[in-house]
Design a protein around this motif. Sequence first.
Motif, mmCIF file in Angstrom:
data_model
loop_
_atom_site.group_PDB
_atom_site.id
_atom_site.type_symbol
_atom_site.label_atom_id
_atom_site.label_comp_id
_atom_site.label_asym_id
_atom_site.label_seq_id
_atom_site.Cartn_x
_atom_site.Cartn_y
_atom_site.Cartn_z
ATOM 1 N N LYS A 1 0.831 -1.214 0.000
ATOM 2 C CA LYS A 1 0.000 0.000 0.000
ATOM 3 C C LYS A 1 0.866 1.266 0.000
ATOM 4 N N ALA A 2 2.017 1.178 0.701
ATOM 5 C CA ALA A 2 2.904 2.349 0.801
ATOM 6 C C ALA A 2 3.789 2.528 -0.433
ATOM 7 N N GLY A 3 3.776 1.509 -1.311
ATOM 8 C CA GLY A 3 4.564 1.616 -2.541
ATOM 9 C C GLY A 3 6.037 1.321 -2.378
ATOM 10 N N ASN A 4 6.417 0.627 -1.280
ATOM 11 C CA ASN A 4 7.834 0.285 -1.116
ATOM 12 C C ASN A 4 8.039 -1.224 -1.029
ATOM 13 N N ALA A 5 7.291 -1.939 -1.879
ATOM 14 C CA ALA A 5 7.368 -3.400 -1.918
ATOM 15 C C ALA A 5 8.357 -3.863 -2.988
ATOM 16 N N THR A 6 8.868 -5.091 -2.806
ATOM 17 C CA THR A 6 9.659 -5.738 -3.854
ATOM 18 C C THR A 6 8.708 -6.539 -4.744
ATOM 19 N N PRO B 1 18.293 -19.160 17.434
ATOM 20 C CA PRO B 1 18.307 -17.752 17.834
ATOM 21 C C PRO B 1 18.558 -16.787 16.671
ATOM 22 N N TYR B 2 18.713 -17.327 15.466
ATOM 23 C CA TYR B 2 18.998 -16.468 14.309
ATOM 24 C C TYR B 2 18.409 -17.086 13.048
ATOM 25 N N ASP B 3 18.348 -16.291 11.982
ATOM 26 C CA ASP B 3 17.879 -16.761 10.676
ATOM 27 C C ASP B 3 19.047 -17.157 9.792
ATOM 28 N N ALA B 4 18.890 -18.223 9.031
ATOM 29 C CA ALA B 4 19.823 -18.527 7.946
ATOM 30 C C ALA B 4 19.798 -17.370 6.955
ATOM 31 N N THR B 5 20.892 -17.172 6.237
ATOM 32 C CA THR B 5 20.948 -16.079 5.257
ATOM 33 C C THR B 5 19.833 -16.195 4.226
ATOM 34 N N VAL B 6 19.552 -17.408 3.771
ATOM 35 C CA VAL B 6 18.483 -17.616 2.785
ATOM 36 C C VAL B 6 17.142 -17.160 3.347
ATOM 37 N N VAL B 7 16.883 -17.463 4.614
ATOM 38 C CA VAL B 7 15.627 -17.049 5.257
ATOM 39 C C VAL B 7 15.601 -15.535 5.433
ATOM 40 N N ALA B 8 16.719 -14.969 5.874
ATOM 41 C CA ALA B 8 16.803 -13.517 6.070
ATOM 42 C C ALA B 8 16.594 -12.771 4.759
ATOM 43 N N LYS B 9 17.169 -13.294 3.677
ATOM 44 C CA LYS B 9 16.968 -12.667 2.359
ATOM 45 C C LYS B 9 15.510 -12.747 1.936
ATOM 46 N N GLY B 10 14.865 -13.867 2.249
ATOM 47 C CA GLY B 10 13.448 -14.008 1.935
ATOM 48 C C GLY B 10 12.601 -12.995 2.692
ATOM 49 N N LYS B 11 12.920 -12.820 3.981
ATOM 50 C CA LYS B 11 12.197 -11.823 4.780
ATOM 51 C C LYS B 11 12.409 -10.418 4.222
ATOM 52 N N ALA B 12 13.651 -10.114 3.853
ATOM 53 C CA ALA B 12 13.956 -8.782 3.311
ATOM 54 C C ALA B 12 13.214 -8.529 2.004
ATOM 55 N N ALA B 13 12.953 -9.596 1.245
ATOM 56 C CA ALA B 13 12.213 -9.466 -0.010
ATOM 57 C C ALA B 13 10.706 -9.434 0.212
ATOM 58 N N GLY B 14 10.260 -9.616 1.485
ATOM 59 C CA GLY B 14 8.836 -9.564 1.795
ATOM 60 C C GLY B 14 8.104 -10.880 1.668
ATOM 61 N N LEU B 15 8.857 -11.998 1.536
ATOM 62 C CA LEU B 15 8.205 -13.303 1.452
ATOM 63 C C LEU B 15 7.549 -13.658 2.785
ATOM 64 N N VAL B 16 6.465 -14.404 2.718
ATOM 65 C CA VAL B 16 5.700 -14.805 3.898
ATOM 66 C C VAL B 16 5.968 -16.282 4.170
#
Length: 492
Positions: free
Chosen positions: A64-69, A102-117
């Motif tokens: 909605k804010a226009g800052n999605a990947t 206690p942390y995310d794998a890089t692949v998971v973190a990249k997915g979160k950064a891309a907005g994946l659910v």
Amino acid sequence: MTDLHRLSIRELSEGLAGAKFSSRELTEHYLKRIEKIDAQVKSYVTVTAEQALAQADAADAALKAGNATVLTGVPIAHKDIFCTQGIKTTAGSKMLDNFISPYDATVVAKGKAAGLVTLGKVNMDEFAMGSTSESSYFGATANPWALDHVPGGSSGGSAAAVAADLAPFATGTDTGGSIRQPASFCGLTGLKPTYGRVSRFGMIAYASSLDQGGPMARSAEDCAYLMNVMAGHDAKDSTSIEKDADDYVANLSGTSVKGLRIGIPKQYFNVAGLDADVKARVEESLKKLEEMGAILVEIDLTMTDAYVPTYYLIAPAEASSNLQRFDGVRYGYRCENPVDLMDLYKRSRSEGFGPEVQRRILIGTYALSAGYYDAYYVKAQKVRRLIQQDFLKAFESVDVIAAPAAPTTAYKIGANLSPTEMYLGDIYTLAVNLAGLPAINAPVGFDKENLPVGLQLIGNYWSESQLLSVVYQYQQATDWHTKRAAIAEENA
């Protein structure tokens, strides 16, 4: 909308961007399908419904804010070998049944950064050791095409979840074929990237010089979208290559099939145990590529007989080293009432690890032991180099190499193949990991029991764009990748 699960990743992205549906609606749609169907398929170990809906709401706000990947709001399932912060990560083992990372794998973190659910974590062979997903502590996953058959392994849960339309795409890992073989068994597209292309940080190690993460989806186009998220250098992973990743989606039409030289190793099509239906479907797919302008070239890969013994010395040796950290002391399963430290070690490991993991640890420990290290492990590493050189020589005259992904279609659950029979089933996939090459599986038809058959294309180093492009164009000319299992159709 009742058919959201039928949409491709591109269609999901466009639908979300155009506000035809929200990420919350899409996520709820998949969660309802999981609740309705997964009791039969058993693809998920952990469903993260509450977190998924919170991520979906955040994605809707970003849209909605226009800052999605391009992928913001699209759901995904992660193989339960990738660490996920605050969510159980088991690697399919009793040893890690109580482990919350206690942390995310890089692949998971990249997915979160891309907005994946993240919909949840999916089942797998214990510590990625197996070809059927039956060695999981959480029980066998079923193949959506035939619920009494295996989905392949070790990324069987990833393959089954996508094939049953319980996730639009999923992450997998491939140590000796664990993306390509289940993709073949479940009628999917699955890419094993070049070693070092995708970060291994936070990916629970089986064999560190062989493991590689990659995408699993219905089509090459869908895989390309996920590769755009997964690929790239990671300073946290010492084996990650400092080489810019491609735009895999933009490159989907970048390789011309016309004039493409496809190597056909004569040894691969004369393997004892190659099913007649598998051979026929693979040869039909190659004929189709030839009609599209490709040139088929017979080649020699002289090291074929060395693949299985070399792999099953190196991989267990590395597993033995990697799994020594699971000792009942710091995290994971701990036996009850140990009488002393040695008892704690022995019982925690013998109770926490399943039989296949124990078998490979024992083989690997033996191969690394004094007096046998030079005779077995060192010699296997020398043969590994010869296997790599065999491929590099072939790539001097061809662009890609074609092979079946597996010699048969999916086995029946409980077929009780001997370890040797199971290992020999990996004949077509192991060498790619030993050499560190990229390879892809594409669905190319069915056997007489209506079980999917896969074509494997092997590329030279860093040729993921080429492999995705060739399969994408093949999929523009065929419809095998659009076929759906009955369980997915019945529950549409």
